[in-house]
Motif scaffolding. Structure first.
Motif, short mmCIF file in Angstrom:
data_model
loop_
_atom_site.label_atom_id
_atom_site.label_comp_id
_atom_site.label_asym_id
_atom_site.label_seq_id
_atom_site.Cartn_x
_atom_site.Cartn_y
_atom_site.Cartn_z
N LEU A 152 0.83 -1.20 0.00
CA LEU A 152 0.00 0.00 0.00
C LEU A 152 0.86 1.25 0.00
CD1 LEU A 152 -2.71 -1.07 2.61
CD2 LEU A 152 -2.98 -0.95 0.12
N ALA A 153 1.91 1.25 0.82
CA ALA A 153 2.82 2.39 0.87
C ALA A 153 3.51 2.59 -0.48
CB ALA A 153 3.85 2.19 1.98
N ARG A 154 3.90 1.50 -1.12
CA ARG A 154 4.55 1.58 -2.42
C ARG A 154 3.62 2.18 -3.46
NH1 ARG A 154 3.77 -2.17 -5.97
NH2 ARG A 154 3.41 -3.82 -4.42
N VAL A 155 2.35 1.78 -3.47
CA VAL A 155 1.39 2.29 -4.44
C VAL A 155 1.12 3.77 -4.19
CG1 VAL A 155 -0.99 2.15 -5.26
CG2 VAL A 155 0.34 0.06 -4.91
N ARG A 156 0.93 4.15 -2.93
CA ARG A 156 0.72 5.56 -2.60
C ARG A 156 1.87 6.41 -3.12
NH1 ARG A 156 -1.28 3.74 2.48
NH2 ARG A 156 0.83 3.90 3.34
N GLU A 157 3.10 5.96 -2.87
CA GLU A 157 4.27 6.73 -3.31
C GLU A 157 4.38 6.74 -4.83
OE1 GLU A 157 7.52 9.05 -3.70
OE2 GLU A 157 6.11 8.86 -2.02
N ALA A 158 3.97 5.67 -5.49
CA ALA A 158 4.00 5.65 -6.94
C ALA A 158 3.07 6.72 -7.52
CB ALA A 158 3.62 4.27 -7.47
N PHE A 159 1.88 6.85 -6.96
CA PHE A 159 0.96 7.91 -7.39
C PHE A 159 1.58 9.29 -7.15
CE2 PHE A 159 -2.47 4.78 -7.60
CZ PHE A 159 -3.32 5.30 -8.56
N ALA A 160 2.17 9.48 -5.98
CA ALA A 160 2.77 10.78 -5.66
C ALA A 160 3.93 11.09 -6.58
CB ALA A 160 3.22 10.79 -4.20
N GLN A 161 4.79 10.11 -6.83
CA GLN A 161 5.94 10.33 -7.70
C GLN A 161 5.50 10.65 -9.12
OE1 GLN A 161 9.02 10.78 -7.04
NE2 GLN A 161 9.74 10.87 -9.15
N THR A 162 4.47 9.98 -9.61
CA THR A 162 3.98 10.27 -10.95
C THR A 162 3.38 11.67 -11.01
OG1 THR A 162 3.55 7.92 -11.29
CG2 THR A 162 2.49 9.43 -12.81
N ALA A 163 2.71 12.09 -9.94
CA ALA A 163 2.19 13.46 -9.88
C ALA A 163 3.32 14.48 -9.94
CB ALA A 163 1.36 13.66 -8.62
N ARG A 164 4.45 14.16 -9.31
CA ARG A 164 5.61 15.07 -9.37
C ARG A 164 6.14 15.14 -10.80
NH1 ARG A 164 7.17 11.72 -4.81
NH2 ARG A 164 6.33 12.69 -2.92
N ARG A 165 6.16 14.03 -11.48
CA ARG A 165 6.59 14.03 -12.89
C ARG A 165 5.62 14.87 -13.74
NH1 ARG A 165 10.66 10.43 -14.05
NH2 ARG A 165 11.03 8.72 -12.57
N ALA A 166 4.33 14.72 -13.47
CA ALA A 166 3.33 15.51 -14.20
C ALA A 166 3.55 17.00 -13.96
CB ALA A 166 1.92 15.10 -13.77
N ALA A 167 3.92 17.37 -12.75
CA ALA A 167 4.20 18.77 -12.44
C ALA A 167 5.41 19.26 -13.22
CB ALA A 167 4.43 18.93 -10.94
#
Length: 366
Positions: A152-167
């Motif tokens: 769960l922690a890995r998936v949460r961070e994957a979403f966050a990291q992809t959002a940073r890339r989108a930014a």
């Protein structure tokens, strides 16, 4: 004056009209990276005159892909490939562009629709899927691995990291995909979520992980740009996720700062029985709109300008999203503006195409 062609704001993001190009999977990426197909496809749609273009469901990790050919934004190579596409598109269009971030969960590792869409075997390039519980989508599928705390922690961070890339790519908004039977929807529905910990059982528990993912994405993306969520209002299966639960989830999202709710339905169960017809999902959007103070996007077989205009005027939705209809007719907003007596943005290279019957169709002030 046409309401469909009135300006509208999603948070601080101002749109020229209320026509949204919905995310549409293209199954044309290479190892998650955008290709020339995306350049052609998105370039065409960015010249359509719609108010907003949302990129297709974009995987937050390799195992999050629906198919091996899904678009992703989980590596430097993915980011560089999408940057190339966006740079080209932006040279010729100032249409706002968003991105939908998703994880397919148990519906991952599947072939493209034109190759049958069935789950791909491990020895044929498939992979082990992950989900809230070890419950497969189809009886013939390999059971997914139930996510543990580390997962769960890995998936949460994957979403966050992809959002940073989108930014970093300068995208104007992010949409979190919690619809169509994919991972976050799987947590919401009691049909796919059979957990007995804090992430399963009650509605509050089933909403917990999707809300945590939203919070992670919201924190990772610039505060002055909107983050919204797409949901399935119902599973169309008795005992599954339904409209009342969707209202509760939408209210929780709005309280956390979701800029909008994008209301679709279905996709979680092969047992779904959908009553399909023109505008068939708009009543869900209208009901959710009654309970939240953020914009609501309505979808579902909206094919004519009159349908779209009526949906805005009668309060069914604040904005309407088109998918297959705009693939069929990439100039749908032009034709809608002509029908409704409105104006639409068009590239100056195309101004000479304006029909004599619609002398003021194109906004040519820029």
């Amino acid at each position: 004056m046409s309401k469909l062609f009135s300006t509208f704001k999603i948070g601080p993001l101002e749109l020229a009209n209320r026509i949204i190009i919905a995310p549409m999977c293209q199954y044309s990426a290479e190892q998650g990276s955008a290709t020339d197909w995306h350049l052609i496809h998105l370039g065409s749609l960015a010249l359509s005159g719609a108010g907003l273009l949302i990129l297709e469901a974009t995987a937050v990790s390799p195992e999050a892909r629906i198919s091996p050919a899904d678009l992703g934004l989980y590596s430097d190579e993915n980011e560089q490939a999408l940057a190339r596409v966006l740079q080209a598109v932006r040279q010729h269009s100032d249409m706002p562009i968003g991105i939908q971030l998703g994880h397919a969960g148990r519906k991952a590792s599947c072939a493209a629709p034109w190759d049958g869409g069935a789950q791909v075997a491990a020895d044929a390039g498939g992979w082990t899927t992950e989900a809230p519980s070890a419950v497969p989508y189809a009886e013939t599928d390999r059971p997914p691995v139930a996510l543990d705390d580390a997962g769960l922690a890995r998936v949460r961070e994957a979403f966050a990291q992809t959002a940073r890339r989108a930014a970093r790519l300068g995208l104007d908004m992010v949409e979190v995909h919690a619809a169509h039977g994919y991972l976050l929807h799987q947590f919401l529905s009691p049909l796919s979520n059979q957990r007995t910990d804090q992430y399963g059982g009650s509605l509050e528990n089933r909403m917990r992980f999707p809300l945590e993912v939203f919070d992670a994405v919201r924190a990772a993306f610039p505060a002055d740009k909107p983050v919204g969520v797409r949901i399935s209002a119902t599973d169309w299966v008795e005992g599954g996720w339904d409209l009342a639960q969707s209202v509760a989830f939408s209210r929780a999202l709005a309280a956390r700062g979701s800029a909008y709710v994008h209301v679709s339905s279905g996709g979680l169960s092969a047992q779904q029985k959908i009553d399909v017809g023109p505008g068939y999902q708009l009543p869900f959007a209208q009901e959710i709109k009654r309970h939240v103070e953020v914009p609501v996007i309505g979808v579902g077989m909206i094919t004519t300008p009159e349908q779209a205009e009526t949906a805005i005027r009668d309060g069914s939705a604040d904005l309407v999203a088109l998918a297959r209809g705009i693939l069929y007719d990439p100039r749908w907003p032009w034709h809608a503006a002509a029908t409704l007596g409105a104006q639409v943005e068009a590239p100056r290279q195309y101004w000479r195409s304006q029909p004599a019957a619609y002398k003021n169709l194109f906004a040519t002030g820029k």
